[in-house]
Design an enzyme around this catalytic site. Structure first.
Site, mmCIF file in Angstrom:
data_model
loop_
_atom_site.group_PDB
_atom_site.id
_atom_site.type_symbol
_atom_site.label_atom_id
_atom_site.label_comp_id
_atom_site.label_asym_id
_atom_site.label_seq_id
_atom_site.Cartn_x
_atom_site.Cartn_y
_atom_site.Cartn_z
ATOM 1 N N TYR A 28 -6.811 -11.235 9.474
ATOM 2 C CA TYR A 28 -6.471 -10.042 8.697
ATOM 3 C C TYR A 28 -5.015 -9.648 8.943
ATOM 4 O O TYR A 28 -4.262 -9.380 8.006
ATOM 5 C CB TYR A 28 -7.412 -8.904 9.094
ATOM 6 C CG TYR A 28 -7.156 -7.615 8.374
ATOM 7 C CD1 TYR A 28 -7.273 -7.534 6.993
ATOM 8 C CD2 TYR A 28 -6.795 -6.468 9.080
ATOM 9 C CE1 TYR A 28 -7.039 -6.351 6.324
ATOM 10 C CE2 TYR A 28 -6.559 -5.280 8.415
ATOM 11 C CZ TYR A 28 -6.685 -5.222 7.041
ATOM 12 O OH TYR A 28 -6.443 -4.052 6.387
ATOM 13 N N VAL A 29 -4.619 -9.633 10.206
ATOM 14 C CA VAL A 29 -3.226 -9.299 10.540
ATOM 15 C C VAL A 29 -2.281 -10.345 9.965
ATOM 16 O O VAL A 29 -1.208 -10.028 9.452
ATOM 17 C CB VAL A 29 -3.050 -9.188 12.071
ATOM 18 C CG1 VAL A 29 -1.577 -9.051 12.442
ATOM 19 C CG2 VAL A 29 -3.837 -8.006 12.610
ATOM 20 N N ASP A 31 -2.726 -12.118 7.227
ATOM 21 C CA ASP A 31 -2.611 -11.897 5.783
ATOM 22 C C ASP A 31 -1.695 -10.725 5.461
ATOM 23 O O ASP A 31 -0.890 -10.782 4.530
ATOM 24 C CB ASP A 31 -3.993 -11.645 5.176
ATOM 25 C CG ASP A 31 -4.765 -12.937 4.968
ATOM 26 O OD1 ASP A 31 -4.145 -14.008 5.119
ATOM 27 O OD2 ASP A 31 -5.960 -12.884 4.674
ATOM 28 N N SER A 88 -4.626 -16.771 -7.779
ATOM 29 C CA SER A 88 -4.830 -15.540 -7.029
ATOM 30 C C SER A 88 -5.113 -14.430 -8.034
ATOM 31 O O SER A 88 -5.117 -14.659 -9.242
ATOM 32 C CB SER A 88 -3.579 -15.212 -6.206
ATOM 33 O OG SER A 88 -2.456 -15.085 -7.056
ATOM 34 N N LEU A 89 -5.337 -13.212 -7.555
ATOM 35 C CA LEU A 89 -5.619 -12.077 -8.432
ATOM 36 C C LEU A 89 -4.516 -11.035 -8.316
ATOM 37 O O LEU A 89 -3.967 -10.813 -7.239
ATOM 38 C CB LEU A 89 -6.957 -11.425 -8.058
ATOM 39 C CG LEU A 89 -8.235 -12.192 -8.365
ATOM 40 C CD1 LEU A 89 -9.432 -11.439 -7.803
ATOM 41 C CD2 LEU A 89 -8.404 -12.398 -9.855
ATOM 42 N N GLU A 119 -17.569 -6.863 -9.188
ATOM 43 C CA GLU A 119 -18.049 -7.606 -8.036
ATOM 44 C C GLU A 119 -17.339 -7.115 -6.792
ATOM 45 O O GLU A 119 -16.146 -6.796 -6.842
ATOM 46 C CB GLU A 119 -17.771 -9.102 -8.218
ATOM 47 C CG GLU A 119 -18.190 -9.666 -9.559
ATOM 48 C CD GLU A 119 -17.600 -11.045 -9.829
ATOM 49 O OE1 GLU A 119 -17.281 -11.752 -8.855
ATOM 50 O OE2 GLU A 119 -17.437 -11.403 -11.004
ATOM 51 N N LYS A 121 -15.340 -7.548 -3.442
ATOM 52 C CA LYS A 121 -14.369 -8.548 -2.999
ATOM 53 C C LYS A 121 -14.623 -8.835 -1.516
ATOM 54 O O LYS A 121 -14.212 -8.071 -0.653
ATOM 55 C CB LYS A 121 -12.945 -8.041 -3.221
ATOM 56 C CG LYS A 121 -11.858 -9.054 -2.959
ATOM 57 C CD LYS A 121 -10.507 -8.492 -3.334
ATOM 58 C CE LYS A 121 -9.406 -9.523 -3.129
ATOM 59 N NZ LYS A 121 -9.244 -9.887 -1.707
ATOM 60 N N ASP A 123 -14.434 -10.587 2.140
ATOM 61 C CA ASP A 123 -13.314 -11.046 2.947
ATOM 62 C C ASP A 123 -13.722 -12.301 3.706
ATOM 63 O O ASP A 123 -14.264 -12.235 4.819
ATOM 64 C CB ASP A 123 -12.906 -9.932 3.925
ATOM 65 C CG ASP A 123 -11.470 -10.077 4.383
ATOM 66 O OD1 ASP A 123 -10.724 -10.866 3.766
ATOM 67 O OD2 ASP A 123 -11.084 -9.408 5.355
ATOM 68 N N GLU A 178 -16.859 -17.523 -1.536
ATOM 69 C CA GLU A 178 -16.294 -17.200 -0.232
ATOM 70 C C GLU A 178 -17.243 -17.671 0.871
ATOM 71 O O GLU A 178 -18.445 -17.382 0.829
ATOM 72 C CB GLU A 178 -16.096 -15.687 -0.095
ATOM 73 C CG GLU A 178 -15.049 -15.092 -1.017
ATOM 74 C CD GLU A 178 -13.635 -15.447 -0.595
ATOM 75 O OE1 GLU A 178 -13.279 -15.237 0.582
ATOM 76 O OE2 GLU A 178 -12.881 -15.940 -1.460
ATOM 77 N N TYR A 230 -19.099 -16.671 -6.835
ATOM 78 C CA TYR A 230 -18.669 -15.649 -7.796
ATOM 79 C C TYR A 230 -18.102 -16.206 -9.102
ATOM 80 O O TYR A 230 -17.746 -15.438 -9.997
ATOM 81 C CB TYR A 230 -17.631 -14.724 -7.171
ATOM 82 C CG TYR A 230 -16.393 -15.416 -6.615
ATOM 83 C CD1 TYR A 230 -15.424 -15.953 -7.464
ATOM 84 C CD2 TYR A 230 -16.196 -15.529 -5.245
ATOM 85 C CE1 TYR A 230 -14.301 -16.579 -6.970
ATOM 86 C CE2 TYR A 230 -15.060 -16.154 -4.734
ATOM 87 C CZ TYR A 230 -14.127 -16.678 -5.605
ATOM 88 O OH TYR A 230 -13.018 -17.310 -5.103
ATOM 89 N N LYS A 317 -8.137 -2.530 -4.792
ATOM 90 C CA LYS A 317 -8.185 -2.401 -3.340
ATOM 91 C C LYS A 317 -8.510 -0.955 -2.973
ATOM 92 O O LYS A 317 -7.959 -0.018 -3.553
ATOM 93 C CB LYS A 317 -6.838 -2.805 -2.723
ATOM 94 C CG LYS A 317 -6.516 -4.291 -2.847
ATOM 95 C CD LYS A 317 -7.548 -5.126 -2.097
ATOM 96 C CE LYS A 317 -7.115 -6.573 -1.983
ATOM 97 N NZ LYS A 317 -6.072 -6.785 -0.995
ATOM 98 N N CYS A 411 29.365 -3.082 3.933
ATOM 99 C CA CYS A 411 28.351 -4.125 4.121
ATOM 100 C C CYS A 411 28.094 -4.354 5.609
ATOM 101 O O CYS A 411 29.044 -4.539 6.379
ATOM 102 C CB CYS A 411 28.817 -5.432 3.465
ATOM 103 S SG CYS A 411 27.685 -6.821 3.739
ATOM 104 N N CYS A 414 29.491 -8.240 6.364
ATOM 105 C CA CYS A 414 30.889 -8.664 6.251
ATOM 106 C C CYS A 414 31.866 -7.488 6.232
ATOM 107 O O CYS A 414 33.082 -7.691 6.119
ATOM 108 C CB CYS A 414 31.083 -9.526 5.000
ATOM 109 S SG CYS A 414 30.828 -8.620 3.455
ATOM 110 N N CYS A 429 27.229 -5.293 -2.208
ATOM 111 C CA CYS A 429 28.399 -5.848 -1.534
ATOM 112 C C CYS A 429 29.072 -6.803 -2.514
ATOM 113 O O CYS A 429 28.459 -7.791 -2.937
ATOM 114 C CB CYS A 429 27.986 -6.601 -0.268
ATOM 115 S SG CYS A 429 29.347 -7.561 0.459
ATOM 116 N N CYS A 435 30.152 -13.377 2.038
ATOM 117 C CA CYS A 435 29.106 -12.641 2.753
ATOM 118 C C CYS A 435 27.959 -13.603 3.048
ATOM 119 O O CYS A 435 27.325 -14.134 2.130
ATOM 120 C CB CYS A 435 28.633 -11.464 1.906
ATOM 121 S SG CYS A 435 27.445 -10.390 2.733
#
Length: 673
Positions: A28-29, A31, A88-89, A119, A121, A123, A178, A230, A317, A411, A414, A429, A435
């Protein structure tokens, strides 16, 4: 830079997980960090090709970039190309987002009569199951969407996956779903590990994903993995809708969640979302949202796909978590176009499963609007952009001697004085060729997948080559030698040869992609395609005046002026001359020109229905190749509707009411022959 640090961290975690079988952070972290990197790359306009956001895991065909003396305990699975890409969604985070999505698809379909499936989602780890002649033959992980690892042997151990559907169903198909680990099974596994003095697993999703890559299938059998299906993917038109296909799949033995419902309106979708935003905490599985899909297969065909996701589906989500923390400092980052982005450096705080240390402040106007100051206590959340953002200041905790933020004037890389043009939200810049982040960023954009697509060359290597003085612009890539590259850090002879081969092969990339690769401001993929088609060569484009440019369809004043500015710059002229000398495709090839004509110039076509002689994409390309424009919706500007089988009734009615000619697929072929 922040980007390099996050990218290197993810690459190292990829190596640990995929090559050593070790997970040092939760999936999870991981992702969330990946999404954080993706947003950083978008904000800073970073187009690096070999980055974790554009590759999944460790591509077995490429060097991971990290070396280890440890032998890998991970089984090396065969890489399989998906017959049908696993997209992907698109994500949404509010009811307004869903309403906007509905308006878009209603406009394309020309009707408000749309039913949806809702539906949960789940994990877990995405999987694609292939059945031929009614029997299970192959299981492939999602991978990067185009290809994944074949894990058939391990998948066969999951009892909820039928090897042969039990009843009347389609013969040749793919089922997508899944692989998940139920929460109670996960807890029992950890209880056993703790009792044996072992480190407990971090979370169910990470454990489910890791289980698929175990070398010993007997060990996979011991794990209480489950598979929730699914989506049915098949060329057979036995079912008229997504909901009907899932009901049929459930009847023949596939584990399709019974939580899926058919919604006849967006209001019913909202009701489903509201219900499960509360009830999700009682589920035996982890879930983080709801997937909404257009139910009718015919309407799905009409809507099609973008380059990233299906237009007919969207993920909602659940509401983001919000925390407060202290703003310690504000730093500034430079993108490839010189755009300056302020970044808030925060007191580390836990947010949605990860530790947040930084957040984007977007621009000077945003800082002024929220009155954000150093040492303020600020509220942070992860909303629609995934990247942490400051949404407000807790003024009750502000110090009396607090002073307003003074935005950077020079900047940070630079020290060139920044400029801000009228109507622009960002500062820039102007030191384009001196740069460092701009130099590196332009080269990274040049080599990216959608541009020159150079294999064996990533963002970190580009930065290293620049620091070593081997390249200062993208034309320098074509003068590199193996002897120059091998001495570089983490570079072996094979890697150096792959890089040179990739650079050489990029000379075959067509003009429209080369034009995009040049990095002309405001010239994205679509604009580059239009310009290449109209002007045919870089010389014609760079000598065009303002009036000629704006006369091209969808080319406005801003794009035209940007092209003129690029074309009048001596440095750019020299770069183009060098690219010509190396054999880069800076004009439309004779082969491409053979397939193009102006027979349909100025015409607007709408494509609707299912076709037999050409795919929908081939049909659209043929329309564009002959000078016409493809529109997704019918209007008074439409000249022809190409109608296939099962044309949408609302589009048919609208075309007839506007008296627009409706032609068949064969009529169109005859028209361009």
């Amino acid at each position: 830079m922040i980007i390099l640090g996050v990218r290197n961290s993810l690459k190292e975690h990829n190596y640990n997980y995929y090559e050593r079988g070790v997970s040092l952070i939760s999936d999870y972290v991981y992702d969330l960090t990946l999404k954080y990197l993706r947003c950083l790359e978008e904000i800073f306009e970073d187009k690096t090709k070999n980055t974790p956001t554009r590759t999944v895991g460790v591509n077995p065909n490429r060097n991971s970039g990290f070396k280890s003396n440890e032998s890998s305990s991970r089984k090396h699975f065969e890489t399989i190309t998906h017959k049908n890409r696993m997209y992907s969604l698109d994500n949404s985070y509010s009811k307004e987002d869903l309403l906007d999505w509905e308006k878009r698809i209603q406009k394309i379909l020309g009707t408000s009569e749309i039913a949806y499936t809702c539906e949960l989602k789940y994990d877990g780890a995405s999987i694609n199951l292939t059945y031929e002649n009614g029997e299970f033959v192959r299981a492939v992980t999602r991978g990067d969407g185009f290809q994944g690892d074949e894990v058939t042997t391990n998948i066969r151990t999951i009892k909820s996956i039928p090897l042969v559907p039990n009843g009347d169903f389609v013969a040749n198909f793919e089922m997508r779903g899944e692989i998940i680990l139920p929460l109670d099974g996960f807890e029992k596994m950890n209880e056993e590990r703790v009792a044996n003095g072992e480190e407990p697993y971090k979370n169910p999703r990470n454990t489910a994903s890791g289980s698929l890559k175990l070398q010993d299938s007997g060990e996979v059998t011991k794990r209480p993995l489950d598979c929730l299906l699914y989506q049915l993917v098949t060329d057979e038109r036995k079912y008229a809708s997504h909901f009907e296909s899932l009901e049929a799949a459930r009847k023949v033995g596939f584990k399709v969640p019974k939580t899926i419902v058919l919604a006849k309106s967006i209001e019913e979708v909202f009701a489903f979302v509201n219900e499960w935003d509360t009830k999700r905490h009682d589920l035996p599985y982890e879930t983080d949202g709801v997937v909404i899909k257009v139910n009718s297969f015919q309407q799905q065909d009409e809507l099609g796909f973008t380059s990233k996701a299906p237009r007919w589906a969207i993920a909602y989500k659940f509401k983001a978590e919000q925390v407060s923390t202290k703003l310690n400092d504000i730093t500034y980052q430079v993108g490839r176009t010189g755009a300056i982005t302020p970044v808030a450096n925060l007191e580390p705080v836990h947010l949605a499963g990860t530790v947040v240390k930084r957040a984007s402040l977007h621009n000077a106007d945003q800082i002024e609007k929220l009155d954000i100051r150093i040492n303020d206590t600020v509220f942070v959340e992860k909303g629609g952009e995934i990247i942490p953002k400051i949404i407000a200041v807790d003024f009750t905790k502000r110090s009396e001697n607090s002073e307003p933020t003074q935005y950077a004037t020079h900047c940070p890389e630079c020290n060139t004085e920044l400029v801000r043009k009228e109507g622009d939200a960002k500062h820039y810049c102007p030191n384009e060729f001196g740069c460092a982040p701009q130099i590196t960023g332009r080269i990274q954009h040049f080599i990216s997948r959608k541009a020159m697509d150079i294999d064996g060359l990533g963002g970190e290597t580009v930065d290293l080559l620049r620091k070593e003085g081997l390249i200062q612009n993208y034309a320098d890539l074509y003068e590199l030698t193996i002897e120059q590259i091998i001495p570089l850090e983490r570079m072996a002879e094979k890697s150096a040869q792959n890089m040179i081969n990739g650079i050489e092969k990029s000379k075959e990339i067509p003009f429209e992609k080369v034009l995009y690769a040049l990095g002309i401001r405001f010239v994205g993929e679509t604009v580059a395609k239009k310009l290449a088609k109209h002007f045919k060569s870089i010389d014609n484009l760079m000598t065009a005046n303002f009036e000629t440019l704006v006369a091209v369809d969808e080319i406005g004043d801003r794009i035209a002026q940007s092209i003129i500015d690029f074309s009048n710059d001596l440095g750019n002229i020299q770069l183009i001359d060098r690219l010509k000398s190396y054999g880069i495709q800076l004009e439309v090839s004779a082969e491409s020109l053979e397939n193009q004509s102006d027979k349909l110039a100025g015409k607007v076509f709408v494509v609707s229905g299912v076709f037999h002689q050409m795919s929908r994409n081939e049909l659209k390309k043929a329309i564009e190749d002959n000078g016409a424009k493809v529109s997704s919706s019918i209007s008074k500007k439409t000249n022809y509707v190409v109608a296939g089988d099962n044309m949408g009734p609302s589009k048919l009615a609208k075309a007839e009411s506007l008296e627009i000619p409706i032609i068949s697929e064969q009529d169109f072929i005859d028209m361009i022959s």
